[in-house]
Design a protein around this motif. Structure first.
Motif, PDB file in Angstrom:
ATOM      1  N   SER A  14       0.838  -1.195   0.000  1.00  0.00           N
ATOM      2  CA  SER A  14       0.000   0.000   0.000  1.00  0.00           C
ATOM      3  C   SER A  14       0.877   1.250   0.000  1.00  0.00           C
ATOM      4  O   SER A  14       2.093   1.192   0.231  1.00  0.00           O
ATOM      5  CB  SER A  14      -0.891   0.001   1.242  1.00  0.00           C
ATOM      6  N   LEU A  15       0.239   2.394  -0.231  1.00  0.00           N
ATOM      7  CA  LEU A  15       0.981   3.647  -0.173  1.00  0.00           C
ATOM      8  C   LEU A  15       1.586   3.856   1.211  1.00  0.00           C
ATOM      9  O   LEU A  15       2.713   4.330   1.348  1.00  0.00           O
ATOM     10  CB  LEU A  15       0.047   4.814  -0.526  1.00  0.00           C
ATOM     11  N   GLU A  16       0.837   3.494   2.249  1.00  0.00           N
ATOM     12  CA  GLU A  16       1.355   3.654   3.605  1.00  0.00           C
ATOM     13  C   GLU A  16       2.558   2.751   3.849  1.00  0.00           C
ATOM     14  O   GLU A  16       3.526   3.143   4.507  1.00  0.00           O
ATOM     15  CB  GLU A  16       0.258   3.369   4.627  1.00  0.00           C
ATOM     16  N   GLU A  17       2.520   1.531   3.321  1.00  0.00           N
ATOM     17  CA  GLU A  17       3.647   0.611   3.489  1.00  0.00           C
ATOM     18  C   GLU A  17       4.878   1.126   2.751  1.00  0.00           C
ATOM     19  O   GLU A  17       6.004   1.011   3.249  1.00  0.00           O
ATOM     20  CB  GLU A  17       3.261  -0.784   3.021  1.00  0.00           C
ATOM     21  N   ARG A  18       4.671   1.697   1.580  1.00  0.00           N
ATOM     22  CA  ARG A  18       5.805   2.276   0.847  1.00  0.00           C
ATOM     23  C   ARG A  18       6.368   3.477   1.609  1.00  0.00           C
ATOM     24  O   ARG A  18       7.590   3.634   1.716  1.00  0.00           O
ATOM     25  CB  ARG A  18       5.357   2.686  -0.554  1.00  0.00           C
ATOM     26  N   MET A  20       6.234   3.863   4.737  1.00  0.00           N
ATOM     27  CA  MET A  20       6.898   3.296   5.911  1.00  0.00           C
ATOM     28  C   MET A  20       8.327   2.875   5.573  1.00  0.00           C
ATOM     29  O   MET A  20       9.267   3.123   6.341  1.00  0.00           O
ATOM     30  CB  MET A  20       6.089   2.088   6.400  1.00  0.00           C
ATOM     31  N   LEU A  21       8.502   2.244   4.418  1.00  0.00           N
ATOM     32  CA  LEU A  21       9.840   1.831   3.985  1.00  0.00           C
ATOM     33  C   LEU A  21      10.762   3.038   3.841  1.00  0.00           C
ATOM     34  O   LEU A  21      11.925   3.006   4.271  1.00  0.00           O
ATOM     35  CB  LEU A  21       9.761   1.071   2.660  1.00  0.00           C
ATOM     36  N   LEU A  22      10.248   4.110   3.269  1.00  0.00           N
ATOM     37  CA  LEU A  22      11.067   5.306   3.091  1.00  0.00           C
ATOM     38  C   LEU A  22      11.393   5.958   4.432  1.00  0.00           C
ATOM     39  O   LEU A  22      12.514   6.447   4.637  1.00  0.00           O
ATOM     40  CB  LEU A  22      10.341   6.294   2.175  1.00  0.00           C
ATOM     41  N   ARG A  23      10.437   5.948   5.358  1.00  0.00           N
ATOM     42  CA  ARG A  23      10.705   6.516   6.693  1.00  0.00           C
ATOM     43  C   ARG A  23      11.778   5.709   7.423  1.00  0.00           C
ATOM     44  O   ARG A  23      12.659   6.283   8.080  1.00  0.00           O
ATOM     45  CB  ARG A  23       9.418   6.562   7.519  1.00  0.00           C
ATOM     46  N   VAL A  24      11.712   4.392   7.314  1.00  0.00           N
ATOM     47  CA  VAL A  24      12.711   3.540   7.964  1.00  0.00           C
ATOM     48  C   VAL A  24      14.086   3.756   7.330  1.00  0.00           C
ATOM     49  O   VAL A  24      15.109   3.777   8.025  1.00  0.00           O
ATOM     50  CB  VAL A  24      12.274   2.059   7.892  1.00  0.00           C
ATOM     51  N   ALA A  25      14.113   3.935   6.004  1.00  0.00           N
ATOM     52  CA  ALA A  25      15.388   4.203   5.331  1.00  0.00           C
ATOM     53  C   ALA A  25      16.010   5.501   5.846  1.00  0.00           C
ATOM     54  O   ALA A  25      17.201   5.556   6.167  1.00  0.00           O
ATOM     55  CB  ALA A  25      15.164   4.275   3.821  1.00  0.00           C
ATOM     56  N   ARG A  26      15.191   6.544   5.968  1.00  0.00           N
ATOM     57  CA  ARG A  26      15.719   7.828   6.452  1.00  0.00           C
ATOM     58  C   ARG A  26      16.143   7.719   7.919  1.00  0.00           C
ATOM     59  O   ARG A  26      17.178   8.289   8.320  1.00  0.00           O
ATOM     60  CB  ARG A  26      14.681   8.938   6.249  1.00  0.00           C
ATOM     61  N   GLY A 190      12.634  -7.293 -12.910  1.00  0.00           N
ATOM     62  CA  GLY A 190      11.871  -6.067 -12.822  1.00  0.00           C
ATOM     63  C   GLY A 190      12.026  -5.455 -11.444  1.00  0.00           C
ATOM     64  O   GLY A 190      12.609  -6.062 -10.540  1.00  0.00           O
ATOM     65  N   SER A 191      11.523  -4.267 -11.283  1.00  0.00           N
ATOM     66  CA  SER A 191      11.549  -3.652  -9.950  1.00  0.00           C
ATOM     67  C   SER A 191      10.377  -2.698  -9.815  1.00  0.00           C
ATOM     68  O   SER A 191       9.875  -2.152 -10.797  1.00  0.00           O
ATOM     69  CB  SER A 191      12.861  -2.899  -9.701  1.00  0.00           C
ATOM     70  N   GLU A 192       9.939  -2.544  -8.580  1.00  0.00           N
ATOM     71  CA  GLU A 192       8.944  -1.537  -8.240  1.00  0.00           C
ATOM     72  C   GLU A 192       9.685  -0.462  -7.455  1.00  0.00           C
ATOM     73  O   GLU A 192      10.218  -0.737  -6.375  1.00  0.00           O
ATOM     74  CB  GLU A 192       7.835  -2.151  -7.396  1.00  0.00           C
ATOM     75  N   SER A 193       9.773   0.721  -8.020  1.00  0.00           N
ATOM     76  CA  SER A 193      10.562   1.780  -7.403  1.00  0.00           C
ATOM     77  C   SER A 193       9.677   2.951  -6.978  1.00  0.00           C
ATOM     78  O   SER A 193       8.716   3.294  -7.670  1.00  0.00           O
ATOM     79  CB  SER A 193      11.638   2.275  -8.378  1.00  0.00           C
ATOM     80  N   PHE A 194      10.028   3.537  -5.861  1.00  0.00           N
ATOM     81  CA  PHE A 194       9.311   4.713  -5.365  1.00  0.00           C
ATOM     82  C   PHE A 194      10.270   5.536  -4.533  1.00  0.00           C
ATOM     83  O   PHE A 194      11.242   5.012  -3.968  1.00  0.00           O
ATOM     84  CB  PHE A 194       8.082   4.312  -4.544  1.00  0.00           C
ATOM     85  N   ASP A 195      10.049   6.829  -4.507  1.00  0.00           N
ATOM     86  CA  ASP A 195      10.953   7.694  -3.738  1.00  0.00           C
ATOM     87  C   ASP A 195      10.175   8.729  -2.950  1.00  0.00           C
ATOM     88  O   ASP A 195       8.939   8.779  -3.019  1.00  0.00           O
ATOM     89  CB  ASP A 195      12.007   8.356  -4.630  1.00  0.00           C
ATOM     90  N   GLU A 196      10.896   9.511  -2.210  1.00  0.00           N
ATOM     91  CA  GLU A 196      10.252  10.464  -1.304  1.00  0.00           C
ATOM     92  C   GLU A 196       9.452  11.526  -2.050  1.00  0.00           C
ATOM     93  O   GLU A 196       8.502  12.075  -1.510  1.00  0.00           O
ATOM     94  CB  GLU A 196      11.313  11.098  -0.397  1.00  0.00           C
ATOM     95  N   HIS A 197       9.823  11.805  -3.302  1.00  0.00           N
ATOM     96  CA  HIS A 197       9.045  12.764  -4.079  1.00  0.00           C
ATOM     97  C   HIS A 197       7.607  12.301  -4.269  1.00  0.00           C
ATOM     98  O   HIS A 197       6.698  13.128  -4.404  1.00  0.00           O
ATOM     99  CB  HIS A 197       9.699  12.980  -5.453  1.00  0.00           C
ATOM    100  N   ASP A 198       7.419  10.961  -4.283  1.00  0.00           N
ATOM    101  CA  ASP A 198       6.070  10.427  -4.467  1.00  0.00           C
ATOM    102  C   ASP A 198       5.156  10.775  -3.288  1.00  0.00           C
ATOM    103  O   ASP A 198       3.927  10.714  -3.411  1.00  0.00           O
ATOM    104  CB  ASP A 198       6.117   8.893  -4.606  1.00  0.00           C
TER     105      ASP A 198
END
Length: 203
Positions: A14-18, A20-26, A190-198
């Motif tokens: 989900s968007l929230e899970e994505r 969450m991944l970015l928050r944990v990375a930061r 393949g990959s599913e990519s997303f970043d903080e700009h999203d």
């Protein structure tokens, strides 16, 4: 035996899970700046989708320029832990760059790529390889005794021509652009990519 995440599994993030991944990375980078210690992640505290074993890359950019990128092609750790470890490594252990500094932290843009399982390409020459590549979609692994390299699908943005894509991958692996051998192996993923700009708030 743990199975790497596949393309179907990516769709349930989900968007929230994505986010969450970015928050944990930061947070992993923030902890590294404070203590120069790798992140500690309580995997059980996260949703099931983030506890699945997956292979990831974390890419850092500073003012639009690459500042670090670390990942793995083999899935070994839960997704949430894999992202945290690679965020820390991208910030402090990428041999191409000096460690990230505190004054750079707020300006970093973090992106996460979750990889699908690599599949071998059956090719006997470079022309066959170029025919099978799908620009914009395929990540590519080059494997040759003593040489290994990969380009994520996002690299197509900078190298949209398949021939240039392959030649640059050979150079990254320490081979010449014209090199070919029956021992060369190529795998795509393949990959599913997303970043903080999203997830940035609208202006």
């Amino acid at each position: 035996m743990n199975t790497p995440v596949n393309i179907e599994a990516l769709e349930h993030l989900s968007l929230e899970e994505r986010a969450m991944l970015l928050r944990v990375a930061r947070a992993a980078i923030d902890r590294g700046l404070a203590s120069r210690q790798p992140p500690e992640v309580e995997v059980a505290a996260f949703p099931p989708a983030l506890r699945e074993v997956a292979a990831t890359f974390v890419t850092l950019k500073l003012d639009g320029e690459l500042r670090g990128c670390i990942g793995t092609l083999e899935a070994r750790d839960p997704l949430i832990l894999d992202v945290a470890l690679h965020a820390y490594a991208a910030a402090f252990d990428d041999p191409r760059f000096l460690p990230v500094r505190r004054d750079e932290f707020e300006r970093l843009d973090i992106s996460v790529s979750v990889l699908t399982r690599p599949e071998p390409l059956k090719v006997s020459n470079q022309a066959e390889l170029l025919e099978q590549l799908r620009p914009g979609r395929d990540g590519l692994i080059l494997d040759y005794p003593g040489h290994r390299a990969t380009f994520l699908p996002a690299v197509w943005k900078d190298l949209p021509d398949p021939l240039r894509f392959v030649r640059n991958l050979k150079r990254k692996a320490g081979l010449t652009e014209s090199f070919w051998s029956p021992q060369l192996r190529f795998l795509r993923y393949g990959s599913e990519s997303f970043d903080e700009h999203d997830f940035a708030p609208a202006a």
